[in-house]
Design a protein around this motif. Sequence first.
Motif, short mmCIF file in Angstrom:
data_model
loop_
_atom_site.label_atom_id
_atom_site.label_comp_id
_atom_site.label_asym_id
_atom_site.label_seq_id
_atom_site.Cartn_x
_atom_site.Cartn_y
_atom_site.Cartn_z
N ASP A 36 49.11 27.98 8.28
CA ASP A 36 50.15 27.20 7.60
C ASP A 36 51.54 27.49 8.15
OD1 ASP A 36 51.08 29.54 6.46
OD2 ASP A 36 50.25 29.13 4.49
N GLY A 37 51.63 27.85 9.40
CA GLY A 37 52.94 28.01 10.00
C GLY A 37 53.18 29.34 10.68
N GLY A 38 52.19 30.22 10.67
CA GLY A 38 52.31 31.45 11.41
C GLY A 38 53.02 32.58 10.71
N GLU A 39 53.42 32.41 9.46
CA GLU A 39 54.17 33.48 8.80
C GLU A 39 53.27 34.30 7.88
OE1 GLU A 39 56.77 31.89 5.54
OE2 GLU A 39 56.22 30.02 6.49
N GLY A 40 53.57 35.58 7.82
CA GLY A 40 52.92 36.44 6.83
C GLY A 40 51.46 36.69 7.04
N GLY A 41 50.98 36.72 8.26
CA GLY A 41 49.57 36.90 8.52
C GLY A 41 49.04 38.25 8.10
N ASP A 42 49.91 39.25 7.90
CA ASP A 42 49.44 40.58 7.51
C ASP A 42 49.51 40.79 6.01
OD1 ASP A 42 52.19 40.61 7.36
OD2 ASP A 42 52.40 42.63 8.14
N GLU A 43 49.86 39.79 5.25
CA GLU A 43 49.99 39.93 3.80
C GLU A 43 48.63 39.78 3.14
OE1 GLU A 43 52.66 41.02 2.78
OE2 GLU A 43 54.40 39.87 3.37
N ASN A 44 48.32 40.68 2.22
CA ASN A 44 47.12 40.56 1.42
C ASN A 44 47.49 40.84 -0.02
OD1 ASN A 44 47.04 43.41 0.99
ND2 ASN A 44 45.89 43.69 2.86
N TYR A 45 46.54 40.71 -0.90
CA TYR A 45 46.82 40.86 -2.32
C TYR A 45 47.46 42.22 -2.62
CZ TYR A 45 46.07 40.94 -7.37
OH TYR A 45 46.25 41.02 -8.72
N LYS A 46 46.88 43.27 -2.07
CA LYS A 46 47.39 44.62 -2.33
C LYS A 46 48.84 44.76 -1.88
CE LYS A 46 46.58 49.45 -1.24
NZ LYS A 46 45.78 50.40 -0.47
N SER A 47 49.17 44.27 -0.70
CA SER A 47 50.54 44.44 -0.20
C SER A 47 51.54 43.61 -0.99
CB SER A 47 50.63 44.12 1.30
OG SER A 47 50.46 42.75 1.55
N ILE A 48 51.14 42.42 -1.43
CA ILE A 48 52.02 41.58 -2.24
C ILE A 48 52.30 42.26 -3.57
CG2 ILE A 48 52.24 39.37 -3.45
CD1 ILE A 48 52.45 39.10 -0.42
N VAL A 49 51.26 42.78 -4.22
CA VAL A 49 51.43 43.46 -5.51
C VAL A 49 52.31 44.70 -5.34
CG1 VAL A 49 50.19 44.75 -7.31
CG2 VAL A 49 49.32 42.54 -6.54
N ALA A 50 52.12 45.44 -4.27
CA ALA A 50 52.91 46.66 -4.04
C ALA A 50 54.39 46.34 -3.81
CB ALA A 50 52.35 47.42 -2.84
N LYS A 51 54.69 45.21 -3.19
CA LYS A 51 56.07 44.85 -2.89
C LYS A 51 56.82 44.24 -4.07
CE LYS A 51 55.17 43.90 1.97
NZ LYS A 51 55.07 42.85 2.99
N LEU A 52 56.10 43.79 -5.07
CA LEU A 52 56.75 43.09 -6.19
C LEU A 52 57.73 43.94 -6.99
CD1 LEU A 52 54.17 40.60 -7.65
CD2 LEU A 52 56.58 40.18 -7.27
N PRO A 53 57.37 45.12 -7.47
CA PRO A 53 58.36 45.89 -8.27
C PRO A 53 59.66 46.18 -7.52
CG PRO A 53 56.16 46.74 -8.64
CD PRO A 53 56.05 45.77 -7.49
N PRO A 54 59.61 46.67 -6.27
CA PRO A 54 60.89 46.89 -5.57
C PRO A 54 61.67 45.59 -5.36
CG PRO A 54 59.09 47.92 -4.35
CD PRO A 54 58.49 47.17 -5.48
N ARG A 55 60.95 44.51 -5.12
CA ARG A 55 61.62 43.22 -4.92
C ARG A 55 62.32 42.79 -6.21
NH1 ARG A 55 57.82 39.51 -1.90
NH2 ARG A 55 58.74 40.51 -0.09
N ILE A 56 61.66 42.98 -7.34
CA ILE A 56 62.26 42.63 -8.64
C ILE A 56 63.47 43.51 -8.92
CG2 ILE A 56 61.89 42.65 -11.15
CD1 ILE A 56 58.97 41.77 -10.56
N LEU A 57 63.33 44.80 -8.65
CA LEU A 57 64.45 45.72 -8.89
C LEU A 57 65.64 45.43 -7.99
CD1 LEU A 57 62.47 49.04 -9.39
CD2 LEU A 57 63.74 47.77 -11.13
#
Length: 160
Positions: A36-57
Amino acid sequence: MNRRLETERNRAEAAYKCASNGVQKYGNKPLGHQADGGEGGDENYKSIVAKLPPRILNSGLGVTVAFHFSKSKNKQGQETVYGYVCEQIREWLVKRHYVQSKNIAEFARDVVALPVADSRAVTNEALTFLTWLRRFTDGLSAQSSKSNEKSGSDGNTGES
């Protein structure tokens, strides 16, 4: 059981169910956004969930939800892991009566429009839920990886 402990137990149960479903659906494998455009190919469920709290903060719940909303569908119109995780958060906050939105688009709109005091309460609830979600996701991902390693090996060492 007192109300606070009951709330925490319910939060943990919901987070476990979400983590289990997320790891099952998206696993530990890269999501391969190259289609879908070549972005974020290394993202998986675990990494997205792990990044959410710091992103929100760092950016706030409204900005984070808007970001996930913008990435919730790929170019083919299929749900992405960003949309999936955002939907899990929305469902929890609806269950806890913090928001009444029926979909991610309404959720993004509603979170951005919250008054400051309400925004703090919703953000705190989302972060507390995400703490449980991250813990369960880490554990289930590790368990899933070990299961895949065991089932992927047939016991042969390749030595003759």
